[in-house]
Design an enzyme around this catalytic site. Sequence first.
Site, mmCIF file in Angstrom:
data_model
loop_
_atom_site.group_PDB
_atom_site.id
_atom_site.type_symbol
_atom_site.label_atom_id
_atom_site.label_comp_id
_atom_site.label_asym_id
_atom_site.label_seq_id
_atom_site.Cartn_x
_atom_site.Cartn_y
_atom_site.Cartn_z
ATOM 1 N N HIS A 149 6.364 -2.530 2.999
ATOM 2 C CA HIS A 149 5.807 -1.150 2.655
ATOM 3 C C HIS A 149 6.134 -0.075 3.762
ATOM 4 C CE1 HIS A 149 2.945 -2.066 -0.671
ATOM 5 N NE2 HIS A 149 3.194 -3.158 -0.233
ATOM 6 N N ASP A 158 7.789 7.073 8.596
ATOM 7 C CA ASP A 158 6.698 6.429 7.427
ATOM 8 C C ASP A 158 7.535 5.761 6.567
ATOM 9 O OD1 ASP A 158 4.527 6.317 6.116
ATOM 10 O OD2 ASP A 158 3.623 7.929 6.403
HETATM 11 P P1 ADP Z 1 -0.496 4.447 5.168
HETATM 12 O O1 ADP Z 1 -0.361 3.169 4.042
HETATM 13 O O2 ADP Z 1 0.313 4.141 6.395
HETATM 14 O O3 ADP Z 1 -1.987 4.434 5.365
HETATM 15 P P2 ADP Z 1 -0.059 6.104 2.996
HETATM 16 O O4 ADP Z 1 -0.059 7.763 3.173
HETATM 17 O O5 ADP Z 1 1.262 5.677 2.211
HETATM 18 O O6 ADP Z 1 0.005 5.644 4.357
HETATM 19 O O7 ADP Z 1 -1.166 5.882 2.276
HETATM 20 C C1 ADP Z 1 -2.541 6.388 2.566
HETATM 21 C C2 ADP Z 1 -3.416 6.079 1.513
HETATM 22 O O8 ADP Z 1 -4.723 6.002 1.990
HETATM 23 C C3 ADP Z 1 -3.479 6.980 0.357
HETATM 24 O O9 ADP Z 1 -3.700 6.486 -0.937
HETATM 25 C C4 ADP Z 1 -4.710 7.969 1.033
HETATM 26 O O10 ADP Z 1 -5.259 8.784 -0.211
HETATM 27 C C5 ADP Z 1 -5.517 7.198 1.470
HETATM 28 N N1 ADP Z 1 -6.306 7.837 2.651
HETATM 29 C C6 ADP Z 1 -5.847 8.275 3.578
HETATM 30 N N2 ADP Z 1 -6.677 8.803 4.725
HETATM 31 C C7 ADP Z 1 -7.916 8.958 3.678
HETATM 32 C C8 ADP Z 1 -9.177 9.244 3.935
HETATM 33 N N3 ADP Z 1 -9.442 9.712 5.027
HETATM 34 N N4 ADP Z 1 -9.978 8.762 3.027
HETATM 35 C C9 ADP Z 1 -9.797 8.203 2.001
HETATM 36 N N5 ADP Z 1 -8.261 7.684 1.708
HETATM 37 C C10 ADP Z 1 -7.586 7.948 2.577
HETATM 38 O O1 F6P Z 2 1.702 0.045 4.287
HETATM 39 C C1 F6P Z 2 1.067 0.127 5.732
HETATM 40 C C2 F6P Z 2 -0.341 -0.441 5.915
HETATM 41 O O2 F6P Z 2 0.019 -1.161 7.120
HETATM 42 C C3 F6P Z 2 -0.840 -1.771 5.090
HETATM 43 O O3 F6P Z 2 -0.048 -2.851 4.970
HETATM 44 C C4 F6P Z 2 -2.069 -1.579 5.193
HETATM 45 O O4 F6P Z 2 -2.861 -2.119 4.085
HETATM 46 C C5 F6P Z 2 -2.632 -0.338 5.420
HETATM 47 O O5 F6P Z 2 -1.329 0.470 5.947
HETATM 48 C C6 F6P Z 2 -3.698 0.035 6.348
HETATM 49 O O6 F6P Z 2 -3.714 -0.594 7.596
HETATM 50 P P1 F6P Z 2 -4.495 -1.658 8.012
HETATM 51 O O7 F6P Z 2 -4.760 -2.610 7.062
HETATM 52 O O8 F6P Z 2 -4.160 -2.319 9.261
HETATM 53 O O9 F6P Z 2 -5.955 -1.027 8.172
#
Ligand code: ADP
Ligand code: F6P
Length: 499
Positions: free
Chosen positions: A173, A389
């Site tokens: 991812h 990212d």
């Molecule tokens: P990562 O996987 O690195 O966290 P992404 O942007 O791909 O980054 O995915 C983040 C996910 O977490 C999204 O589905 C988003 O809606 C959710 N998310 C991020 N911040 C919040 C928050 N404060 N409350 C609820 N959901 C959140």
């Molecule tokens: O894709 C990024 C990622 O590290 C996922 O593997 C993971 O589930 C998510 O972000 C949130 O991170 P964590 O599981 O360390 O809270």
Amino acid sequence: MDTPRIRQPGAADADFVVVANRLPVHLDSQGPDGPRWRRSPGGLVSALEPILRARRGAWAGWAGTAAGGTPAGLPDEDVRLHAVPLDETEYREYYEGFSNTTLWPLFHDVVVPPDFDRGWWQSYQRVNQRFARHAAALAAPGATVWVQDYQLMLVPEMLRALRPDVRIGFFLHIPFPPPELFLQLPWRSQIVDGLLGADLIGFQLPGGAQNFLHLVRRLRRAESVGHAARSAVLGTVRVGDREVRVGAFPISVDAAGLEELAGGRTVRERARQIRRQLGEHRRIMLGVDRLDYTKGIDQRLRAFEGLLADGRAAARDTVLVQIATPSRERVEHYRLQRARIEARVGHINGAFGQVGQVPVHYLHTTVDRTELAALYRAADVMLVTPLRDGMNLVAKEFVAARPDLGGALVLSEFAGAAQELTRALLVNPHHLHELQDVMATALTLDPADGRRRMEELRRHLRERDVHHWARSFLTALGGAGHGSLLPDTGDPATRANVA
Ligand code: ADP
Ligand code: F6P
């Protein structure tokens, strides 16, 4: 999830198994009425949950408690959840250490320096072995097992040794770094061998797949690597008598589901309420991220501060709402990042706010899906400015949540999503002045131009949603002559694609 049914550890009967570090829920607290479960953070869970629900598959992962055992009362609805235990030492060494202090920064352009620690590596090996054993115990004969992300890169090889009959896919991812960065890792060959246990290795972008193929050419014999031009599959690697496919599969969101949620009355009313609460006449800029140093939250705050300082924005007409999900809170660089962000929010509000009117609203919390959709709908400008990212699903969620064609998306060139969402306002977040200019442009974007851009972004997303992502990965994993591995969603469009 509040109607838990306890799932007893079952026989090896699941045809489709996802293995990820985390389950889609984690144990929040043990109250008098039993355990309280919350949705797990991050894009992996957001993307895979609708796929697993449609498939009624099994999901093996950690339940978010370091108690060591399987917690009682694990919710078990459409998705069969199977907990893989971690103890406190493993949490520290495998999760906080090797996964998030070694691999995470190394794979994100070394935004902060990674630490290399042999004890953490040994723990990573032990925990990967455990995940492989659990997956082997769940999978039916000939099942498909889909292993997820950087925390589990040794699992494909370990699982193959235990269960040569199952078909193994692996999807990363996060970005896969250029070979010159990856080669810093003392255990680089073992990680590559671990991944090569899969039948198909998927990356977010063609660049990541190419980085991996270059690396394999360097670490193994060059002649073991072949080219391929079969849809998303970009290359193959010969491992003994097996051929491993390597490809790019950009992940996405449940666009139709989000659109439906965002178009509903509850969300529209809540969005109007948010606008009233923040000041009807004010333009709203929004950031939604895990609190991670790769997300560029600090850069975005500095750029906003610059706009307030040079008068291109003022607290009376503009407000920045930053929602930051708590993440990896004991890891040093995360603690430092949080302290930096909170100090900057305090500084900006102290310098540019007045009683009843602060320029930054900062919430260190997770919000539910309805609230998130309402925030997306209320925003005039969405700020997605990571320094690096893999994809960034927030950018795609924002687009999916704007059936009204409103709102402008400011998107970092260093997010994987920028390769698809080319009609966003793209920006280099390392260049502070450029970021300020693009944020100012977004605030004054001609509404007709904004609507045209949003229309094109949405058209792309409708075609490339999370179901398209899963279908293309599973089709490539199935390959010619192996029958379909596609989930039966009951959706005629899916069935048509299978044929
Ligand atoms: P990562 O996987 O690195 O966290 P992404 O942007 O791909 O980054 O995915 C983040 C996910 O977490 C999204 O589905 C988003 O809606 C959710 N998310 C991020 N911040 C919040 C928050 N404060 N409350 C609820 N959901 C959140
Ligand atoms: O894709 C990024 C990622 O590290 C996922 O593997 C993971 O589930 C998510 O972000 C949130 O991170 P964590 O599981 O360390 O809270």
